[in-house]
Design a protein around this motif. Structure first.
Motif, PDB file in Angstrom:
ATOM      1  N   GLY A  75       0.819  -1.210   0.000  1.00  0.00           N
ATOM      2  CA  GLY A  75       0.000   0.000   0.000  1.00  0.00           C
ATOM      3  C   GLY A  75       0.850   1.256   0.000  1.00  0.00           C
ATOM      4  O   GLY A  75       0.550   2.230  -0.697  1.00  0.00           O
ATOM      5  N   TYR A  78       3.181   1.013  -3.583  1.00  0.00           N
ATOM      6  CA  TYR A  78       2.490   0.974  -4.862  1.00  0.00           C
ATOM      7  C   TYR A  78       1.174   1.759  -4.838  1.00  0.00           C
ATOM      8  O   TYR A  78       0.906   2.563  -5.723  1.00  0.00           O
ATOM      9  N   GLY A  79       0.361   1.485  -3.823  1.00  0.00           N
ATOM     10  CA  GLY A  79      -0.987   2.071  -3.798  1.00  0.00           C
ATOM     11  C   GLY A  79      -1.002   3.576  -3.765  1.00  0.00           C
ATOM     12  O   GLY A  79      -1.814   4.217  -4.449  1.00  0.00           O
ATOM     13  N   THR A  80      -0.119   4.185  -2.980  1.00  0.00           N
ATOM     14  CA  THR A  80      -0.109   5.645  -2.865  1.00  0.00           C
ATOM     15  C   THR A  80       0.363   6.317  -4.152  1.00  0.00           C
ATOM     16  O   THR A  80       0.154   7.516  -4.338  1.00  0.00           O
ATOM     17  N   PHE A  82      -0.467   4.958  -7.184  1.00  0.00           N
ATOM     18  CA  PHE A  82      -1.356   4.477  -8.242  1.00  0.00           C
ATOM     19  C   PHE A  82      -2.337   5.587  -8.618  1.00  0.00           C
ATOM     20  O   PHE A  82      -3.515   5.567  -8.271  1.00  0.00           O
ATOM     21  N   ARG A  87      -0.654   4.790 -13.614  1.00  0.00           N
ATOM     22  CA  ARG A  87      -1.195   3.477 -13.278  1.00  0.00           C
ATOM     23  C   ARG A  87      -0.524   2.348 -14.048  1.00  0.00           C
ATOM     24  O   ARG A  87      -0.210   1.305 -13.482  1.00  0.00           O
ATOM     25  N   MET A 175      -5.252  -3.040  -7.264  1.00  0.00           N
ATOM     26  CA  MET A 175      -5.115  -1.584  -7.237  1.00  0.00           C
ATOM     27  C   MET A 175      -6.239  -0.913  -8.019  1.00  0.00           C
ATOM     28  O   MET A 175      -6.750   0.136  -7.614  1.00  0.00           O
ATOM     29  N   GLU A 178      -9.365  -1.180  -5.837  1.00  0.00           N
ATOM     30  CA  GLU A 178      -9.259  -0.307  -4.675  1.00  0.00           C
ATOM     31  C   GLU A 178      -9.431   1.147  -5.063  1.00  0.00           C
ATOM     32  O   GLU A 178     -10.079   1.920  -4.335  1.00  0.00           O
ATOM     33  N   ALA A 179      -8.902   1.551  -6.212  1.00  0.00           N
ATOM     34  CA  ALA A 179      -9.057   2.925  -6.671  1.00  0.00           C
ATOM     35  C   ALA A 179     -10.518   3.235  -6.991  1.00  0.00           C
ATOM     36  O   ALA A 179     -10.976   4.367  -6.809  1.00  0.00           O
ATOM     37  N   PRO A 182     -12.744   0.828  -2.332  1.00  0.00           N
ATOM     38  CA  PRO A 182     -12.055  -0.095  -1.416  1.00  0.00           C
ATOM     39  C   PRO A 182     -12.959  -1.202  -0.881  1.00  0.00           C
ATOM     40  O   PRO A 182     -12.530  -2.346  -0.730  1.00  0.00           O
ATOM     41  N   PHE A 227      -3.405  -4.086   2.585  1.00  0.00           N
ATOM     42  CA  PHE A 227      -3.346  -3.081   1.527  1.00  0.00           C
ATOM     43  C   PHE A 227      -4.446  -2.030   1.695  1.00  0.00           C
ATOM     44  O   PHE A 227      -4.186  -0.820   1.670  1.00  0.00           O
ATOM     45  N   MET A 231      -4.206   2.074   2.630  1.00  0.00           N
ATOM     46  CA  MET A 231      -4.745   3.119   1.750  1.00  0.00           C
ATOM     47  C   MET A 231      -5.780   3.960   2.484  1.00  0.00           C
ATOM     48  O   MET A 231      -5.871   5.175   2.271  1.00  0.00           O
TER      49      MET A 231
END
Length: 404
Positions: A75, A78-80, A82, A87, A175, A178-179, A182, A227, A231
């Motif tokens: 998270g 990568y997640g922050t 994305f 992407r 991802m 989640e974007a 969530p 994850f 986020m």
């Protein structure tokens, strides 16, 4: 002198100097290091220290902790990042990481084969060839080698990285979901976990009839929980800390401790008579049964919620555990190879408790030494990178926030 500082500060502000990155949360590194040490100890079975790892005091062990920490770390890494426009780059980065993990798995697998085959030859211990799923490979190498390369056959104690690599192949979809929402990701993830556990859906092994030892379709749920939680916090949310929840988590950890130490497994068999699926009532590691999942989540919640526990794990950046956890993949590979060598040694010494204990201590010390070597190389590489800074900041350094 004061006027000069004010002028330089104003100039720095006008040039919009970037703020330094937030300090690394060393708790993750420390927890990752502890998980790596426990995995190493458990992978050298038959020695005293194995009795001291968490698997003897609760439903979960180092593997669950490692995967949950990995979800949290993903998270952050990568997640922050994305974001729209970035992407595809982050998806490709996740796929490349999966292939890195595959390469690492191949290294540990073939080194394990060499260690056991050489051990059998040097020490005249043919029984070593019957250990850790090697015999099936030697009996049919024409099918066995392709099975190894395609992950259709996994050597014993070399089965974490395939699952972990599969999680990274799933990460682009995680991802994206989640974007979008969530809660949607959590719902999909929980559904996949439950259905795969009820109907035993998992990647099959091709050389021997069975499943992967760690089913990625089950373990992805724990990964996703870490994850999504990360986020949520990074977007300004918070993890609810409440005395009732702390009490429930503590009670569950205590129940798990009593259950495992008093060997109350018959209760699980009784619960199964009510017709509930084993993924809910059992303690299966392959499909990550609910009691194991809840145990590692309860431990994580207590660490987050109890300040003294959290502070205990927050070490300095140059603390030995921090350094060990910072280089987790390299240390895991080294630890796996050391553990396989330890298994050969214990086999030829008839599982001597003295030899086993001494070897584990030496093995852990070797991993710390290797971590320090990797850290030294990292700092050297960082020191060779050119640093660009505005002239005004060089003339009179202005520090924003705390020094790293």
């Amino acid at each position: 002198m004061n006027s000069r500082v004010n002028i330089d500060a104003a100039a720095a502000k006008r040039m919009s100097l970037p703020k330094p990155a937030a300090m690394r949360d060393t708790r993750l590194d420390v927890l990752r290091a502890l998980a790596l040490i426990m995995i190493f100890i458990n992978h050298v079975p038959g020695q005293f220290f194995e009795q001291l790892t968490t698997k003897n005091f609760g439903f979960s062990d180092g593997a669950e902790a490692f995967v949950l920490i990995s979800g949290i770390s993903v998270g952050l890494a990568y997640g922050t990042k994305f974001l729209r426009g970035n992407r595809l780059a982050m998806m490709w980065k996740a796929v490349k990481r999966a292939f890195t993990l595959y390469t690492a798995h191949m290294i540990t697998t073939f080194v394990t084969l060499v260690l056991f085959i050489c051990g059998a030859w040097i020490f005249h211990q043919k029984g070593l060839l019957c250990e850790v799923n090697i015999l099936a490979l030697l009996m049919d190498p024409g099918r066995g080698i392709p099975a190894l390369l395609t992950l259709g056959h996994q050597i014993g104690y070399n089965n974490i990285l395939p699952m972990y690599g599969a999680l990274f192949l799933m990460l682009p979809l995680m991802m994206l979901l989640e974007a979008r929402n969530p809660l949607l990701l959590l719902l999909v993830s929980a559904s996949v976990w439950l259905v795969s556990g009820i109907y035993y859906i998992a990647p099959h092994t091709t050389l021997l009839d069975g499943f992967w030892f760690l089913n990625p379709l089950s373990w992805q749920f724990l990964f996703v929980i870490g994850f999504v939680a990360t986020m949520h916090v990074k977007r300004g949310g918070r993890i609810l800390v409440h005395p009732v929840l702390i009490g429930l988590a503590s009670a569950y950890v205590l129940l798990s401790f009593i259950w495992v130490t008093d060997k109350l497994w018959v209760i699980g068999d009784y619960l199964a008579t009510f017709g509930l699926p084993t993924v809910v009532t059992g303690f299966d590691k392959t499909f990550l049964s609910l009691p194991r999942l809840l145990h590692v989540l309860a431990l994580a919640y207590l660490i987050i919620s109890i300040p003294s526990l959290s502070a205990l794990l927050r070490r300095s950046a140059n603390h030995p555990l921090t350094i060990l956890g910072r280089h987790s993949l390299s240390i895991f590979v080294a630890g796996t190879i050391l553990a396989m060598a330890g298994q050969v040694l214990l086999y030829v010494t008839n599982k001597s408790p003295t030899v086993g204990a001494i070897y584990v201590v030496i093995g852990i010390a070797a991993q710390f030494a290797y971590a320090y070597h990797l850290e030294h190389k990292r700092l050297q590489a960082a020191g060779q990178r050119p640093v660009k800074a505005p002239a005004a900041a060089i003339a009179m350094p202005v520090h924003f926030g705390k020094r790293r």
